[in-house]
Design a protein around this motif. Structure first.
Motif, PDB file in Angstrom:
ATOM      1  N   LEU A   1       1.111   4.143  -2.989  1.00 53.86           N
ATOM      2  CA  LEU A   1       0.952   5.563  -2.696  1.00 53.86           C
ATOM      3  C   LEU A   1       2.125   6.353  -3.280  1.00 53.86           C
ATOM      4  O   LEU A   1       1.927   7.382  -3.937  1.00 53.86           O
TER       5      LEU A   1
ATOM      6  N   THR B   1      -1.961   8.829   5.640  1.00 54.71           N
ATOM      7  CA  THR B   1      -0.530   8.520   5.762  1.00 54.71           C
ATOM      8  C   THR B   1      -0.080   8.408   7.217  1.00 54.71           C
ATOM      9  O   THR B   1       0.823   7.641   7.540  1.00 54.71           O
TER      10      THR B   1
ATOM     11  N   LEU C   1      -1.239   5.030   8.321  1.00 57.99           N
ATOM     12  CA  LEU C   1      -0.395   4.054   7.653  1.00 57.99           C
ATOM     13  C   LEU C   1       0.955   3.953   8.355  1.00 57.99           C
ATOM     14  O   LEU C   1       1.454   2.842   8.629  1.00 57.99           O
TER      15      LEU C   1
ATOM     16  N   LEU D   1       0.830  -1.205   0.000  1.00 56.18           N
ATOM     17  CA  LEU D   1       0.000   0.000   0.000  1.00 56.18           C
ATOM     18  C   LEU D   1       0.865   1.255   0.000  1.00 56.18           C
ATOM     19  O   LEU D   1       0.602   2.223  -0.739  1.00 56.18           O
TER      20      LEU D   1
ATOM     21  N   MET E   1      -7.303   3.268   4.805  1.00 56.08           N
ATOM     22  CA  MET E   1      -7.686   3.604   3.434  1.00 56.08           C
ATOM     23  C   MET E   1      -9.199   3.779   3.390  1.00 56.08           C
ATOM     24  O   MET E   1      -9.950   2.938   3.890  1.00 56.08           O
TER      25      MET E   1
ATOM     26  N   VAL F   1      -5.551   7.419   1.239  1.00 59.26           N
ATOM     27  CA  VAL F   1      -4.769   6.758   2.281  1.00 59.26           C
ATOM     28  C   VAL F   1      -4.400   7.771   3.349  1.00 59.26           C
ATOM     29  O   VAL F   1      -3.855   8.843   3.038  1.00 59.26           O
TER      30      VAL F   1
END
Length: 254
Positions: free
Chosen positions: A186, A243, A246, A182, A231, A241
């Motif tokens: 990105l 970040t 993440l 992922l 997401m 997304v």
């Protein structure tokens, strides 16, 4: 030869110029991502000389740009979108060996082998690319030292990304593999000139193939990331997304 595949059928087209109405003569000097493209090191005069044989195309998601074993007649310089490169193994199974994004060039192995492509290249998002005759790239590389250096750099990047695929995407728990993929998607998609802050993810099957995990495991992991709003779906096949989330998820794995 360019092929566009769907679940219902596979349509084979002899020439992308007739098949894809978006094909047009490229203008390298006005390219918004020229600084990272294949010919970025060339002088203005060299760019002026080379504009003739280069065409620009929009390839729909699912288009096979070339198949392993096809004659290596073209180099593709990617302006926008993501391409997967696949290797086929005994029994007909395919494994994704690299993800390629804006600024990369694919098909360059044809310069060394002068025969066939090593892998199959498929657009996993809509892809904007310049299609360049292999013979033209070869002739220009002999005349322009900077292009020869650039081609060697591109080839080295391919090797490094293949290693990255093996090390990052195929080791560790399923969740860590999906998170790394992922993150890579990105990074690749935000390099496009028209990036709108969202990404188009891979299919569940592609996540599974790239991570080397079962389809069920990939599906469960992606569903969990959506519930956690790492997401978030903002349109059909488009996700934003987070970040920070993440990064937190990836930190939690260490």
């Amino acid at each position: 030869m360019v092929r566009t595949s769907t679940k219902a059928a596979v349509t084979e087209v002899r020439d992308a110029t007739t098949a894809l109405p978006h094909g047009r003569r490229a203008n390298c000097k006005q390219c918004p991502v020229r600084k990272v493209m294949l010919f970025s090191a060339l002088s203005e005069s060299a760019v002026d000389r080379m504009l003739g044989p280069i065409d620009s195309f929009n390839y729909p998601e699912g288009t096979t740009l070339y198949t392993k074993g096809d004659p290596a007649d073209w180099v593709y310089s990617i302006r926008e979108g993501v391409i997967k490169l696949e290797e086929s193994y005994n029994g007909g199974t395919a494994r994704i060996v690299r993800l390629i994004g804006p600024g990369a060039a694919i098909g360059v192995e044809g310069l060394a082998q002068r025969a066939a492509y090593n892998e199959t290249a498929v657009a996993v998002t809509e892809v904007k690319a310049c299609r360049i005759p292999m013979s033209f790239v070869s002739d220009l590389a002999r005349a322009e030292e900077q292009l020869s250096i650039r081609l060697l750099t591109v080839w080295q990047q391919h090797l490094e990304r293949a290693d990255q695929t093996i090390v990052e995407f195929s080791t560790g728990p399923a969740r860590s593999r999906i998170l790394r993929i992922l993150r890579t998607l990105l990074v690749l998609q935000q390099e496009g000139a028209d990036w709108d802050g969202t990404i188009q993810p891979l299919s569940v099957d592609d996540f599974s193939a790239l991570a080397g995990i079962s389809r069920e495991s990939a599906s469960r992991t992606l569903a969990a990331l959506k519930r956690e709003q790492v997401m978030k779906r903002v349109a059909p096949r488009r996700y934003r997304v987070d970040t920070k989330k993440l990064g937190s998820c990836m930190q939690a794995l260490h």
